[in-house]
Scaffold this active site. Sequence first.
Site, short mmCIF file in Angstrom:
data_model
loop_
_atom_site.label_atom_id
_atom_site.label_comp_id
_atom_site.label_asym_id
_atom_site.label_seq_id
_atom_site.Cartn_x
_atom_site.Cartn_y
_atom_site.Cartn_z
N ASP A 272 11.70 41.13 44.83
CA ASP A 272 10.33 40.64 44.60
C ASP A 272 9.89 39.69 45.71
O ASP A 272 9.90 38.48 45.53
CB ASP A 272 10.26 39.93 43.25
N ARG B 66 19.07 44.23 38.84
CA ARG B 66 17.63 44.52 38.93
C ARG B 66 17.30 45.32 40.20
O ARG B 66 16.35 46.12 40.20
CB ARG B 66 16.86 43.20 38.92
N GLU C 290 7.51 43.89 33.15
CA GLU C 290 7.20 42.50 32.83
C GLU C 290 6.26 42.39 31.63
O GLU C 290 5.32 41.61 31.59
CB GLU C 290 6.60 41.80 34.04
N GLU D 6 3.67 33.97 47.77
CA GLU D 6 4.14 33.62 46.44
C GLU D 6 5.48 32.88 46.46
O GLU D 6 5.62 31.81 45.87
CB GLU D 6 4.25 34.89 45.59
N GLU E 281 13.34 30.57 56.13
CA GLU E 281 14.57 31.21 55.64
C GLU E 281 15.73 30.23 55.68
O GLU E 281 16.54 30.16 54.75
CB GLU E 281 14.88 32.44 56.47
#
EC number: 3.2.1.139
Length: 840
Positions: free
Chosen positions: A374, A345, A295, A402, A520
């Site tokens: 992530d 990724r 990043e 997050e 979820e």
Amino acid sequence: MMRFLLFLASLALATAEDGSKAWLRYARVAQANSTSSLPASIIALNTTKSSPVYTAGQELAKGIQGIFGKRLPISNGTAKTSSIIVGTAAAYEREFGNSSHFSDLKEDGFWLSIDVESVRIIGQNERGALYGAFEYLSHIAQGRLGGTSFISNPNSPIRWVNEWDNLDGTIERGYAGPSIFFKNGVVVDDLTRVAEYARLLASIKINGIIINNVNAKAELLNSTNIEGLARIADVMRPFGVQVGISLNFASPQSFGLKTFDPLDTSVISWWNNVTNQIYSRVPDMAGYLVKANSEGQPGPLTYNRTLADGANMFAKVAKPHGGIVMFRAFVYDNHLNESHWKDDRANAAVEFFKDLDGKFDDNVVVQIKYGAIDFQVREPVSPLFAHLPNSNTAIELQVTQEYLGQQAHLVYLAPMWKETLEFDMRVDSKPSKVQDIISGQRFKRPLGGSAAVVNVGTDTNWLGHHLALSNLYAYGRLAWNPSEDAKEILQDWISLTFSQDQKVIDTITKMSLLSWPAYENYTGNLGIQTLTDITGNHFGPNPRAMDNNGWGQWTRADSLSIGMDRTVSNGTGNAGQYPKEIAEMYENIETTPEDLLLWFHHVPYTQKLKSGKTVIQHFYDSHYAGAETAASFVPMWESLKGKLDEQRYNDVLFRQIYQAGHAVVWRDAINNFYHNLSSIEDEQKRVGRHPWRIEAEGMQLSGGYVPVHIEPPEAGSNSTAIAILATNSTASTGSVTTTVPFESGTYDIGIQYFDISSGRASWSISLNNQTVGQWIGNLEDKLGKAAADSMNGHTSTRITFLGVKVQKGDMLRVTGKGDGKEGAGLDYVVFLPKGKMVID
């Protein structure tokens, strides 16, 4: 040190129920009046005030006074009966003779023995003795006063937390106020709060902390901040918490060298000198954390060196001091091309690290995120855990939410972590649970363990949401013993934090255990990831942001199909990164768990699930079900009124009402997006149909209000709202009116509005010129979620006025007053039959 001593003195002072005590309230228990069998004194086998054993003695006295109302004297005497003895095994044997109980103790472990008149709390080391003291206090604080004797050893030697604090005092992905460590480029003067945090960490057996952001700044290494680091270490040392720091790989260049090549002798010498300086001030520093070549961060790949070359450079300079290097495996290219079918990724960690196995020094630990992307609401376990049998590894979890509601939403994460820790990778077709890999047991490695990104702030309750502290507590418990049950951990936390009242325990348990599945459901299910704004602040819904960019968190959704094909036969090959048995399971769509279906397979929306539903209908139903569950948390919490202190009751109620409203924003945004994309109707005719709503743009507008297109369009009902287009310095007003078209009755009236962070607009609502309610757009003062300055899924929120009597034909008016850039935006008004917060 003086501040620390003042802090210890302050522990005896009573404070309000503001959440600052967390699970260390030491409230009186029902059996508190019966103290006849309580030991008469405390013997702490160390009088050094920086010693965790000394701290343990002080903590025992504080806890017993709170729980029983009895002050016990503390000494380092030799009495054997009617006493609580706390100390190390070595100190105990010197004072009282040998004991066979201590031979099975591992580093940081303890032996706790409770009988009628005596308590023995013996640690393998000083830290273990303190852990045992907290364990004893936890027992008696929950009314468990019976005898017991057991040894408790940690599953892993590394049990750290990571704080993503910046030197300016901000916190990346922090949702509970500014940093407790830094301000204006330096370490803060008053470290009382840091000592309090160290106490919390010690109580859950955390032994290390990284105090600054992984996106580190070289300025942390200047002489002023090294002195500040020493002061932090001084106040955390009495609690057995060792301090570490994140490093910027290019720091030598920032301090004047022409290179940061890890094999350059001048660079090595520079890092050696800096490390020596730090350890001269902090001789027990835990070590370094390094994020490199990810990043935009600098790293060894800049000079065509390997990641192992970079990690080992730090390892060699830290090793003489006993330091550990945690080297993050979060390395990937954030400029991928989605048009390349095999770009993925999720493959990055294995591709970067698998050929480096065995090339890392013994004091390097590869820190691996639990999933391959992530911190999503659900991911398969990272395949990298299976590829490093000759390297030390640790799992990286995230307490700070997050992608998971940013502490504005209740999400209890321990059940997710349990699934990950207990997942069997089947390396070489042998039992290979993740928890046994990271402990070092499976591959016979010397180091390993856990790190969790926590990001506490200056908010009195540490994490913003009182219920979010269950995640920090559970992390510590699972880092010590991953075999513990998530529900039992939760109920211990509730008992210690709120009350031993069974209704309180049952209600918060139910809410918490429902919270992860609910989140979820209303954010992203079937393994599609959290459908948030990944190019923005990761909070609100924005499914279109997942694709058409280089970040690689793709869904590959089009008008006919959805999901990443990660098979070997036809996709990115990610399934093949797993050991044979697991790879075969994920390769086959029939054996892939349905909660990961869209992670591994690209399917038509009409693909049938085992339930008989199509994928798209499952999406519709799940998002409605998730929002309904979030709404149910409000009456559940309201049922506890009078059983909890007023401040914490009201604080949590506010957030649960907010979550219920924002879950509707999520539900509608995701369902509308895929409904429009697929052109497939919801079998229950709900999506896009809201008979109880009155759209703001459809009402009579006056004053400064004008229609505004919402971007992304699915973040607004009917893709349109209204706002007052004010300038930065000009505040203006507007109003909307209409007649009520619904039958007379009692309704809960909800107003969906936009609360952006660059102003504090105000609104009022009336019926026939009689005020129903008024409010201010000040969520930026009440919620720690990431800020946003546009009318979108991050800022759309709801206020509800309960039990309003309405006559058909009443004149409804909503008046708004803008403030700076905040234009008092309105989306719609909804009339709900009383008690049905999300029926629309």
